[in-house]
Design a protein around this motif. Structure first.
Motif, PDB file in Angstrom:
ATOM      1  N   ALA A  23      -5.009  -0.914  -9.891  1.00  0.00           N
ATOM      2  CA  ALA A  23      -4.079   0.155 -10.260  1.00  0.00           C
ATOM      3  C   ALA A  23      -4.699   0.920 -11.422  1.00  0.00           C
ATOM      4  CB  ALA A  23      -2.720  -0.427 -10.643  1.00  0.00           C
ATOM      5  N   GLU A  24      -5.362   2.004 -11.091  1.00  0.00           N
ATOM      6  CA  GLU A  24      -6.121   2.798 -12.071  1.00  0.00           C
ATOM      7  C   GLU A  24      -6.091   4.253 -11.633  1.00  0.00           C
ATOM      8  OE1 GLU A  24      -8.008   4.431 -14.783  1.00  0.00           O
ATOM      9  OE2 GLU A  24      -8.288   2.268 -15.078  1.00  0.00           O
ATOM     10  N   ASP A  25      -5.742   5.157 -12.560  1.00  0.00           N
ATOM     11  CA  ASP A  25      -5.648   6.566 -12.197  1.00  0.00           C
ATOM     12  C   ASP A  25      -6.969   7.317 -12.307  1.00  0.00           C
ATOM     13  OD1 ASP A  25      -5.472   6.274 -14.956  1.00  0.00           O
ATOM     14  OD2 ASP A  25      -4.170   7.992 -15.236  1.00  0.00           O
ATOM     15  N   ASP A  26      -7.951   6.779 -12.996  1.00  0.00           N
ATOM     16  CA  ASP A  26      -9.266   7.412 -13.119  1.00  0.00           C
ATOM     17  C   ASP A  26     -10.111   6.999 -11.912  1.00  0.00           C
ATOM     18  OD1 ASP A  26     -12.164   7.531 -13.799  1.00  0.00           O
ATOM     19  OD2 ASP A  26     -11.411   8.302 -15.721  1.00  0.00           O
ATOM     20  N   ALA A  42     -14.118  -9.917  -3.021  1.00  0.00           N
ATOM     21  CA  ALA A  42     -12.678  -9.649  -3.033  1.00  0.00           C
ATOM     22  C   ALA A  42     -12.309  -8.668  -1.930  1.00  0.00           C
ATOM     23  CB  ALA A  42     -12.250  -9.087  -4.384  1.00  0.00           C
ATOM     24  N   ASP A  43     -11.091  -8.799  -1.440  1.00  0.00           N
ATOM     25  CA  ASP A  43     -10.495  -7.843  -0.508  1.00  0.00           C
ATOM     26  C   ASP A  43      -9.701  -6.871  -1.386  1.00  0.00           C
ATOM     27  OD1 ASP A  43      -9.278  -6.464   1.552  1.00  0.00           O
ATOM     28  OD2 ASP A  43      -7.914  -8.092   2.067  1.00  0.00           O
ATOM     29  N   VAL A  44     -10.214  -5.658  -1.573  1.00  0.00           N
ATOM     30  CA  VAL A  44      -9.693  -4.730  -2.575  1.00  0.00           C
ATOM     31  C   VAL A  44      -8.860  -3.623  -1.954  1.00  0.00           C
ATOM     32  CG1 VAL A  44     -10.357  -3.069  -4.377  1.00  0.00           C
ATOM     33  CG2 VAL A  44     -11.676  -5.174  -4.075  1.00  0.00           C
ATOM     34  N   SER A  45      -7.718  -3.334  -2.598  1.00  0.00           N
ATOM     35  CA  SER A  45      -6.935  -2.138  -2.288  1.00  0.00           C
ATOM     36  C   SER A  45      -6.735  -1.385  -3.602  1.00  0.00           C
ATOM     37  CB  SER A  45      -5.598  -2.496  -1.624  1.00  0.00           C
ATOM     38  OG  SER A  45      -4.857  -3.367  -2.443  1.00  0.00           O
ATOM     39  N   GLU A  46      -6.310  -0.134  -3.492  1.00  0.00           N
ATOM     40  CA  GLU A  46      -6.225   0.720  -4.666  1.00  0.00           C
ATOM     41  C   GLU A  46      -4.888   1.434  -4.751  1.00  0.00           C
ATOM     42  OE1 GLU A  46      -9.417   3.562  -4.745  1.00  0.00           O
ATOM     43  OE2 GLU A  46     -10.942   2.056  -4.337  1.00  0.00           O
ATOM     44  N   ALA A  47      -4.506   1.716  -6.000  1.00  0.00           N
ATOM     45  CA  ALA A  47      -3.337   2.537  -6.284  1.00  0.00           C
ATOM     46  C   ALA A  47      -3.679   3.403  -7.485  1.00  0.00           C
ATOM     47  CB  ALA A  47      -2.122   1.666  -6.590  1.00  0.00           C
ATOM     48  N   GLY A  48      -3.218   4.655  -7.450  1.00  0.00           N
ATOM     49  CA  GLY A  48      -3.516   5.579  -8.541  1.00  0.00           C
ATOM     50  C   GLY A  48      -2.305   5.967  -9.367  1.00  0.00           C
TER      51      GLY A  48
END
Length: 138
Positions: A23-26, A42-48
């Motif tokens: 969870a990172e906006d940059d 790791a199995d990575v997903s993202e949130a902004g």
């Protein structure tokens, strides 16, 4: 330090196969975090944003959250308050990343398996901090 060094880190095996939400906006920082975490399996997903973060925590099983303390203009206090309302509760590890030197584990709500990693940090520090959290008992 090359990618192979991340794979060889003693804590890398603790991250391999885990579902990690960044969870990172940059976008540049998010990309770097993804590269490092995927390099150790790791199995990575993202949130902004906060909304995306909460949505993913509600809809997907997540073992660990790598959380920017100032996510899209929302402070960590508010983010933790939102996480606390989840049903079922989020039971994973939370690694808070921040460039604010005042953010410390003392500033965090009392939650198990939570730590702070201050920016700037080396990728190997990310692996060490997250792997250490994932090694703690549930």
């Amino acid at each position: 330090m090359g990618t192979a060094a991340f794979r060889d880190h003693p804590f890398a095996r603790r991250i391999a196969g885990k579902r990690v939400l960044i969870a990172e906006d940059d976008t540049d920082i998010r990309k770097m975090l993804r590269i490092v975490l995927e390099a150790v399996g790791a199995d990575v997903s993202e949130a902004g944003s906060l909304k995306q973060t909460i949505g993913q925590l509600q809809s997907a099983a997540v073992d660990a959250l790598v959380l920017d303390w100032n996510l899209g203009g929302t402070t960590g206090d508010r983010i933790f308050a939102e996480i606390a309302t989840l049903s079922p509760p989020f039971a994973g590890s939370i690694l808070v990343i921040s460039g604010d030197q005042r953010v410390s584990t003392a500033a965090l709500p009392e939650t198990p398996r939570t730590a702070v990693l201050l920016k700037p940090f080396l990728p190997v520090d990310l692996v060490a901090a997250l792997g250490g959290l994932l090694a703690l008992p549930s």
